[in-house]
Design a protein around this motif. Structure first.
Motif, PDB file in Angstrom:
ATOM      1  N   ALA A   8       0.864  -1.177   0.000  1.00  0.00           N
ATOM      2  CA  ALA A   8       0.000   0.000   0.000  1.00  0.00           C
ATOM      3  C   ALA A   8       0.895   1.218   0.000  1.00  0.00           C
ATOM      4  O   ALA A   8       2.067   1.148   0.371  1.00  0.00           O
ATOM      5  CB  ALA A   8      -0.931   0.013   1.211  1.00  0.00           C
ATOM      6  N   GLY A   9       0.338   2.354  -0.451  1.00  0.00           N
ATOM      7  CA  GLY A   9       1.148   3.552  -0.578  1.00  0.00           C
ATOM      8  C   GLY A   9       1.001   4.500   0.589  1.00  0.00           C
ATOM      9  O   GLY A   9       0.092   4.382   1.402  1.00  0.00           O
ATOM     10  N   PHE A  10       1.941   5.449   0.680  1.00  0.00           N
ATOM     11  CA  PHE A  10       1.857   6.577   1.611  1.00  0.00           C
ATOM     12  C   PHE A  10       1.712   6.135   3.070  1.00  0.00           C
ATOM     13  O   PHE A  10       0.973   6.719   3.836  1.00  0.00           O
ATOM     14  CB  PHE A  10       0.689   7.493   1.239  1.00  0.00           C
ATOM     15  N   GLY A  11       2.420   5.083   3.470  1.00  0.00           N
ATOM     16  CA  GLY A  11       2.385   4.656   4.853  1.00  0.00           C
ATOM     17  C   GLY A  11       1.056   4.084   5.303  1.00  0.00           C
ATOM     18  O   GLY A  11       0.770   4.083   6.507  1.00  0.00           O
ATOM     19  N   ARG A  12       0.252   3.579   4.379  1.00  0.00           N
ATOM     20  CA  ARG A  12      -1.075   3.102   4.738  1.00  0.00           C
ATOM     21  C   ARG A  12      -1.051   1.889   5.664  1.00  0.00           C
ATOM     22  O   ARG A  12      -2.051   1.594   6.315  1.00  0.00           O
ATOM     23  CB  ARG A  12      -1.878   2.755   3.472  1.00  0.00           C
ATOM     24  N   LEU A  13       0.065   1.168   5.731  1.00  0.00           N
ATOM     25  CA  LEU A  13       0.112  -0.016   6.578  1.00  0.00           C
ATOM     26  C   LEU A  13       0.680   0.257   7.968  1.00  0.00           C
ATOM     27  O   LEU A  13       0.769  -0.651   8.782  1.00  0.00           O
ATOM     28  CB  LEU A  13       0.943  -1.113   5.899  1.00  0.00           C
ATOM     29  N   ASP A  14       1.035   1.491   8.255  1.00  0.00           N
ATOM     30  CA  ASP A  14       1.630   1.796   9.559  1.00  0.00           C
ATOM     31  C   ASP A  14       0.693   1.401  10.700  1.00  0.00           C
ATOM     32  O   ASP A  14       1.113   0.808  11.697  1.00  0.00           O
ATOM     33  CB  ASP A  14       1.958   3.293   9.660  1.00  0.00           C
ATOM     34  N   ARG A  15      -0.573   1.756  10.577  1.00  0.00           N
ATOM     35  CA  ARG A  15      -1.510   1.467  11.667  1.00  0.00           C
ATOM     36  C   ARG A  15      -1.826  -0.025  11.754  1.00  0.00           C
ATOM     37  O   ARG A  15      -2.104  -0.535  12.843  1.00  0.00           O
ATOM     38  CB  ARG A  15      -2.788   2.281  11.488  1.00  0.00           C
ATOM     39  N   VAL A  16      -1.799  -0.715  10.617  1.00  0.00           N
ATOM     40  CA  VAL A  16      -2.013  -2.158  10.655  1.00  0.00           C
ATOM     41  C   VAL A  16      -0.917  -2.815  11.484  1.00  0.00           C
ATOM     42  O   VAL A  16      -1.182  -3.696  12.311  1.00  0.00           O
ATOM     43  CB  VAL A  16      -2.043  -2.751   9.233  1.00  0.00           C
ATOM     44  N   ARG A  17       0.303  -2.371  11.283  1.00  0.00           N
ATOM     45  CA  ARG A  17       1.419  -2.939  12.053  1.00  0.00           C
ATOM     46  C   ARG A  17       1.259  -2.631  13.535  1.00  0.00           C
ATOM     47  O   ARG A  17       1.580  -3.478  14.384  1.00  0.00           O
ATOM     48  CB  ARG A  17       2.741  -2.396  11.507  1.00  0.00           C
ATOM     49  N   LEU A  18       0.772  -1.433  13.858  1.00  0.00           N
ATOM     50  CA  LEU A  18       0.517  -1.099  15.258  1.00  0.00           C
ATOM     51  C   LEU A  18      -0.574  -1.985  15.830  1.00  0.00           C
ATOM     52  O   LEU A  18      -0.438  -2.536  16.939  1.00  0.00           O
ATOM     53  CB  LEU A  18       0.114   0.372  15.377  1.00  0.00           C
ATOM     54  N   ILE A  19      -1.653  -2.145  15.094  1.00  0.00           N
ATOM     55  CA  ILE A  19      -2.760  -2.984  15.550  1.00  0.00           C
ATOM     56  C   ILE A  19      -2.289  -4.403  15.819  1.00  0.00           C
ATOM     57  O   ILE A  19      -2.687  -5.040  16.802  1.00  0.00           O
ATOM     58  CB  ILE A  19      -3.905  -2.959  14.511  1.00  0.00           C
ATOM     59  N   GLU A  20      -1.422  -4.921  14.962  1.00  0.00           N
ATOM     60  CA  GLU A  20      -0.953  -6.289  15.107  1.00  0.00           C
ATOM     61  C   GLU A  20      -0.087  -6.478  16.350  1.00  0.00           C
ATOM     62  O   GLU A  20       0.111  -7.609  16.809  1.00  0.00           O
ATOM     63  CB  GLU A  20      -0.173  -6.715  13.859  1.00  0.00           C
ATOM     64  N   ARG A  21       0.413  -5.382  16.926  1.00  0.00           N
ATOM     65  CA  ARG A  21       1.215  -5.479  18.151  1.00  0.00           C
ATOM     66  C   ARG A  21       0.361  -5.366  19.408  1.00  0.00           C
ATOM     67  O   ARG A  21       0.869  -5.541  20.515  1.00  0.00           O
ATOM     68  CB  ARG A  21       2.298  -4.384  18.164  1.00  0.00           C
ATOM     69  N   LEU A  22      -0.926  -5.063  19.250  1.00  0.00           N
ATOM     70  CA  LEU A  22      -1.821  -4.903  20.386  1.00  0.00           C
ATOM     71  C   LEU A  22      -2.569  -6.202  20.668  1.00  0.00           C
ATOM     72  O   LEU A  22      -2.736  -7.053  19.787  1.00  0.00           O
ATOM     73  CB  LEU A  22      -2.827  -3.777  20.111  1.00  0.00           C
ATOM     74  N   ASP A  23      -3.048  -6.334  21.890  1.00  0.00           N
ATOM     75  CA  ASP A  23      -3.885  -7.468  22.238  1.00  0.00           C
ATOM     76  C   ASP A  23      -5.325  -7.141  21.838  1.00  0.00           C
ATOM     77  O   ASP A  23      -5.883  -6.141  22.305  1.00  0.00           O
ATOM     78  CB  ASP A  23      -3.812  -7.735  23.741  1.00  0.00           C
ATOM     79  N   PRO A  24      -5.957  -7.950  20.982  1.00  0.00           N
ATOM     80  CA  PRO A  24      -7.285  -7.585  20.456  1.00  0.00           C
ATOM     81  C   PRO A  24      -8.394  -7.618  21.487  1.00  0.00           C
ATOM     82  O   PRO A  24      -9.455  -7.032  21.261  1.00  0.00           O
ATOM     83  CB  PRO A  24      -7.521  -8.632  19.360  1.00  0.00           C
ATOM     84  N   VAL A  25      -8.173  -8.279  22.613  1.00  0.00           N
ATOM     85  CA  VAL A  25      -9.178  -8.279  23.682  1.00  0.00           C
ATOM     86  C   VAL A  25      -8.935  -7.104  24.622  1.00  0.00           C
ATOM     87  O   VAL A  25      -9.816  -6.283  24.860  1.00  0.00           O
ATOM     88  CB  VAL A  25      -9.166  -9.615  24.443  1.00  0.00           C
ATOM     89  N   GLU A  26      -7.725  -7.008  25.133  1.00  0.00           N
ATOM     90  CA  GLU A  26      -7.410  -5.937  26.083  1.00  0.00           C
ATOM     91  C   GLU A  26      -7.538  -4.562  25.453  1.00  0.00           C
ATOM     92  O   GLU A  26      -8.000  -3.611  26.086  1.00  0.00           O
ATOM     93  CB  GLU A  26      -6.000  -6.130  26.627  1.00  0.00           C
ATOM     94  N   HIS A  27      -7.139  -4.437  24.189  1.00  0.00           N
ATOM     95  CA  HIS A  27      -7.119  -3.127  23.525  1.00  0.00           C
ATOM     96  C   HIS A  27      -8.198  -3.032  22.448  1.00  0.00           C
ATOM     97  O   HIS A  27      -8.040  -2.311  21.464  1.00  0.00           O
ATOM     98  CB  HIS A  27      -5.743  -2.884  22.889  1.00  0.00           C
ATOM     99  N   HIS A  28      -9.319  -3.721  22.668  1.00  0.00           N
ATOM    100  CA  HIS A  28     -10.333  -3.790  21.611  1.00  0.00           C
ATOM    101  C   HIS A  28     -10.915  -2.433  21.259  1.00  0.00           C
ATOM    102  O   HIS A  28     -11.182  -2.161  20.083  1.00  0.00           O
ATOM    103  CB  HIS A  28     -11.455  -4.754  21.990  1.00  0.00           C
ATOM    104  N   LEU A  29     -11.088  -1.557  22.252  1.00  0.00           N
ATOM    105  CA  LEU A  29     -11.682  -0.254  21.949  1.00  0.00           C
ATOM    106  C   LEU A  29     -10.751   0.587  21.088  1.00  0.00           C
ATOM    107  O   LEU A  29     -11.193   1.212  20.113  1.00  0.00           O
ATOM    108  CB  LEU A  29     -12.033   0.485  23.238  1.00  0.00           C
ATOM    109  N   LEU A  30      -9.469   0.607  21.413  1.00  0.00           N
ATOM    110  CA  LEU A  30      -8.508   1.358  20.607  1.00  0.00           C
ATOM    111  C   LEU A  30      -8.448   0.816  19.187  1.00  0.00           C
ATOM    112  O   LEU A  30      -8.439   1.580  18.210  1.00  0.00           O
ATOM    113  CB  LEU A  30      -7.123   1.291  21.251  1.00  0.00           C
ATOM    114  N   ILE A  31      -8.439  -0.495  19.048  1.00  0.00           N
ATOM    115  CA  ILE A  31      -8.371  -1.105  17.715  1.00  0.00           C
ATOM    116  C   ILE A  31      -9.633  -0.780  16.927  1.00  0.00           C
ATOM    117  O   ILE A  31      -9.566  -0.382  15.746  1.00  0.00           O
ATOM    118  CB  ILE A  31      -8.174  -2.623  17.826  1.00  0.00           C
ATOM    119  N   TYR A  32     -10.802  -0.925  17.555  1.00  0.00           N
ATOM    120  CA  TYR A  32     -12.055  -0.647  16.840  1.00  0.00           C
ATOM    121  C   TYR A  32     -12.147   0.819  16.446  1.00  0.00           C
ATOM    122  O   TYR A  32     -12.531   1.146  15.316  1.00  0.00           O
ATOM    123  CB  TYR A  32     -13.260  -1.041  17.692  1.00  0.00           C
ATOM    124  N   ARG A  33     -11.779   1.714  17.350  1.00  0.00           N
ATOM    125  CA  ARG A  33     -11.817   3.142  17.065  1.00  0.00           C
ATOM    126  C   ARG A  33     -10.878   3.487  15.912  1.00  0.00           C
ATOM    127  O   ARG A  33     -11.210   4.299  15.048  1.00  0.00           O
ATOM    128  CB  ARG A  33     -11.431   3.918  18.321  1.00  0.00           C
TER     129      ARG A  33
END
Length: 292
Positions: A8-33
């Motif tokens: 993807a262009g223009f750094g579009r995957l930066d947040r995906v990489r951040l999301i992948e480092r988070l726990d999807p249960v503990e940090h579910h609100l941040l990920i969903y937002r």
């Protein structure tokens, strides 16, 4: 489950990489937002519009809505009520002051009616699975597994606070419930058609008069054959489904190469026609008050 796109262009995957480092249960609100407000807000909005339509294919739901006359007399207001309240929960969280106020309002609105737990469960499930299916098909990238789990956990917690019982214990189990419920309950009913027609008219009313016929064909095409049959809607013109599919896929392909979004759409407030002061300059307690 979800997969992460490779390019993807223009750094579009930066947040995906951040999301992948988070726990999807503990940090579910941040990920969903992040997912709903920064990564794929246009697609979430379209998918949740489709989710609204799907719920009206269940006769027990459409009969109740038709009986209240809410979507016959003020569909835009009731649609905006839902968008504003869910936007508050996504932005501020269900345990924040504003989130608790939004939940009280939702429970007040639903508490006036005798709604079965299974129907409540089904409506809740559409908020999880319609975005997943829409984004997998049309988004600039598919949702990752972390985003899917986070969406499930977010709405599971919202459902608990709404008093909904027997929420399935996993993303996969709730999806099975969703699929089975539609298989067993989707069928034509005059109340489906009445509420569906009011909703379709509302959607088309967002466009200038000369474009409303085209808009109706587009909505009918997106609904698909099973939903059109449950509503008793006519089939769209020949080629409409293929044309809409190409347009939506082209939108996703183009967005893939745009710079990443820097302003969270949830913070700007959902676009609505009832509360022009949203997200500031209005009282959350007044949402849904008309006709209550």
């Amino acid at each position: 489950m979800g997969r992460t796109p490779s390019r993807a262009g223009f750094g579009r995957l930066d947040r995906v990489r951040l999301i992948e480092r988070l726990d999807p249960v503990e940090h579910h609100l941040l990920i969903y937002r992040t997912s709903a407000g920064l990564e794929l807000p246009w697609d979430y909005t379209r998918a949740l519009e489709l989710a609204l339509f799907r719920t009206f294919c269940v006769p027990s739901i459409s009969r109740l809505v038709d009986r209240t006359r809410e979507f016959a007399e003020r569909p835009q207001r009731r649609y905006d009520d839902t968008r504003v309240l869910m936007g508050e929960l996504a932005l501020h969280g269900y345990d924040s002051v504003r989130g608790k106020t939004a939940l009280r309002t939702m429970n007040r609105l639903h508490g006036r009616y005798d709604i079965s737990n299974d129907d409540m469960l089904y409506v809740l499930s559409t908020f999880i699975y319609e975005p997943v299916r829409w984004i997998d098909r049309y988004g600039w990238r598919p949702l990752t597994e972390h985003e899917r789990v986070a969406g499930y956990v977010f709405y599971r917690e919202v459902g608990k606070r709404m008093g909904i019982k027997d929420i399935p214990p996993s993303f996969e189990a709730f999806e099975r419930f969703n699929v089975d419920y539609e298989r067993d309950h989707f069928r034509y009913s005059p109340s489906n058609e009445a509420v569906g027609r009011s909703t379709l008219t509302m959607f088309c009313g967002w466009f200038p008069q000369p474009l409303r016929g085209v808009a109706e064909q587009g909505v009918l095409a997106v609904l698909g054959k099973p939903l059109r049959a449950a509503f008793g809607f006519a089939e769209p013109s020949p080629g409409a489904e293929r044309a809409v599919e190409r347009v939506l896929r082209a939108h996703g392909a183009a967005e893939r190469w745009l710079p990443k979004r820097m302003v969270n759409r949830l913070e700007r407030g959902t676009v609505n026609r009832t509360y022009p002061g949203y997200p500031k300059g209005y009282r959350l307690e007044d949402v849904g008050a008309h006709g209550s």
